[in-house]
Design a protein around this motif. Structure first.
Motif, short mmCIF file in Angstrom:
data_model
loop_
_atom_site.label_atom_id
_atom_site.label_comp_id
_atom_site.label_asym_id
_atom_site.label_seq_id
_atom_site.Cartn_x
_atom_site.Cartn_y
_atom_site.Cartn_z
N VAL A 59 8.14 -8.39 -7.54
CA VAL A 59 7.65 -7.09 -7.07
C VAL A 59 7.93 -6.93 -5.57
CG1 VAL A 59 5.62 -5.62 -6.80
CG2 VAL A 59 5.90 -7.01 -8.86
N SER A 60 7.78 -8.02 -4.81
CA SER A 60 8.03 -7.96 -3.37
C SER A 60 9.47 -7.59 -3.07
CB SER A 60 7.70 -9.31 -2.73
OG SER A 60 6.32 -9.60 -2.82
N PHE A 120 8.56 0.32 -7.49
CA PHE A 120 7.63 -0.16 -6.49
C PHE A 120 8.06 0.40 -5.14
CE2 PHE A 120 7.91 -3.61 -9.71
CZ PHE A 120 6.62 -3.51 -10.20
N GLY A 140 2.93 2.67 -6.65
CA GLY A 140 4.04 1.98 -6.01
C GLY A 140 3.64 0.69 -5.34
N SER A 141 2.33 0.53 -5.03
CA SER A 141 1.89 -0.71 -4.36
C SER A 141 0.68 -1.35 -5.03
CB SER A 141 1.57 -0.43 -2.88
OG SER A 141 0.48 0.47 -2.76
N THR A 196 11.32 -3.60 1.05
CA THR A 196 10.80 -4.85 0.51
C THR A 196 9.49 -5.23 1.20
OG1 THR A 196 12.12 -6.13 2.09
CG2 THR A 196 13.09 -5.72 -0.10
N ASN A 197 8.68 -5.99 0.48
CA ASN A 197 7.39 -6.45 1.00
C ASN A 197 7.62 -7.39 2.18
OD1 ASN A 197 4.81 -7.45 1.44
ND2 ASN A 197 4.74 -8.63 -0.46
N SER A 202 10.50 -3.89 -4.21
CA SER A 202 9.87 -2.76 -3.54
C SER A 202 10.83 -2.09 -2.56
CB SER A 202 8.62 -3.22 -2.79
OG SER A 202 7.61 -3.64 -3.67
N PRO A 242 5.11 -0.62 -0.14
CA PRO A 242 4.24 -1.74 -0.49
C PRO A 242 3.04 -1.94 0.43
CG PRO A 242 6.29 -2.53 0.47
CD PRO A 242 6.47 -1.06 0.23
#
Length: 323
Positions: A220-221, A78, A151-152, A227-228, A224, A81
């Motif tokens: 996922v956050s 990921f 990736g997002s 990071t998200n 990534s 984001p």
């Protein structure tokens, strides 16, 4: 219904909140679409409606902010984001790209084009003028658009998407062929209901080894690169919490942006349900229940199409019979 062939949307952080009599159940912030002028958030949409042979146009601006660098050495991860783009699902459409290294948008559907996030809130938003030309032979049906930037996609699609309806065409249901005239009349008189079904993932896998294939928002956050920023520590001012996020969390299903909505139907009436399902890596089961919450024996289903392609007998004016 009125045709809508062009829309203007902005992707931006939107806070979703669910409360009931017992208090806060869920609060999270995710990329979502805003209207072009009023900048009001969409739970889903807006919906495009057009006919075969017409062009659809989407003007997209990316108002998301992403700080930090992407780890370009990581493989199958990921990444980026808050970067985005647009992709249509189901349309018979040229891909608009001849090489994966072609990043300049040349029209049609190109998932390799990136609409980058802003580096700071004061930066101007990057934009994309998306255009798709439908062929005159295009089948009628329900399709949809959503972000598909590698990736997002998992982070953005369930809260950023909309429907594309290609209107019915007598060419595909000529009245003089078999049951086509009856079906044409039935569709013309059936109330249409668009059901946007979003499965949002907040339940963490019991086995951490299985996280790598998980669509869970928290995982996922944090996985990534970078990071998200919208989830989940509150470091950037976005709150994340509620009963549905406690312990291992709970997945949630929304129908047209609502939690456990009630749909009223009249007995003896056929309804045309256009069902758009945007859950990534998840399944949902649908049943008709009676007042006692048992399977109802008084409702009939007729599956007409999946992903915009008919699964029942299809008739065309060019065919000698239905096939």
């Amino acid at each position: 219904m009125q045709q809508v062939t062009s829309i203007t949307i902005t992707q931006a952080p939107v806070t979703w909140k669910l409360t009931d009599a017992s208090g806060l159940q869920l609060q999270f912030t995710a990329p979502s679409y805003l209207t072009g002028t009023s900048k009001l958030p969409y739970a889903f949409g807006p919906t495009l409606r057009l006919r075969a042979g017409q062009s659809l146009r989407i003007s997209l601006a990316n108002d998301l902010v992403q700080t930090g660098n992407i780890n370009e050495d990581a493989h199958d991860m990921f990444a980026g984001p808050m970067d985005t783009n647009l992709h249509t699902h189901g349309l018979w459409d040229a891909n608009g790209v001849y090489d994966q290294n072609q990043t300049a948008y040349a029209g049609q559907d190109n998932i390799f084009v990136v609409v980058p996030a802003k580096k700071s809130p004061s930066d101007p938003a990057a934009t994309l003028a998306f255009v798709s030309d439908l062929k005159t032979q295009h089948l009628p049906g329900l399709h949809w658009y959503h972000p598909h930037k590698h990736g997002s996609t998992t982070l953005q699609t369930s809260t950023s998407h909309g429907a594309i309806i290609v209107e019915d065409d007598p060419f595909w249901l000529p009245a003089g062929r078999g049951l086509c005239g009856h079906l044409q009349a039935l569709l013309a008189t059936s109330p249409e209901v668009l059901l946007d079904i979003s499965l949002l993932f907040f339940k963490l896998a019991a086995n951490p080894a299985k996280y790598i294939d998980s669509p869970t928002y928290q995982y996922v956050s944090n996985a990534s690169s970078p990071t998200n920023p919208l989830c989940c520590s509150g470091k950037h001012g976005y709150k994340f919490g509620g009963a549905m996020t406690s312990a291992n969390g709970t997945d949630i299903l929304l129908v047209s942006g609502a939690y456990k909505p009630v749909l009223t139907m009249a007995e003896g009436v056929w309804y045309r349900w256009r069902m758009l399902y945007s859950g990534a890596k998840g399944w949902s089961t649908f049943r008709f229940l009676d007042a006692s919450m048992q399977n109802s024996q008084r409702c009939e289903w007729l599956l007409m199409a999946k992903d915009g392609e008919s699964v029942c007998k299809l008739c065309t004016s060019a065919a000698k019979q239905c096939f």
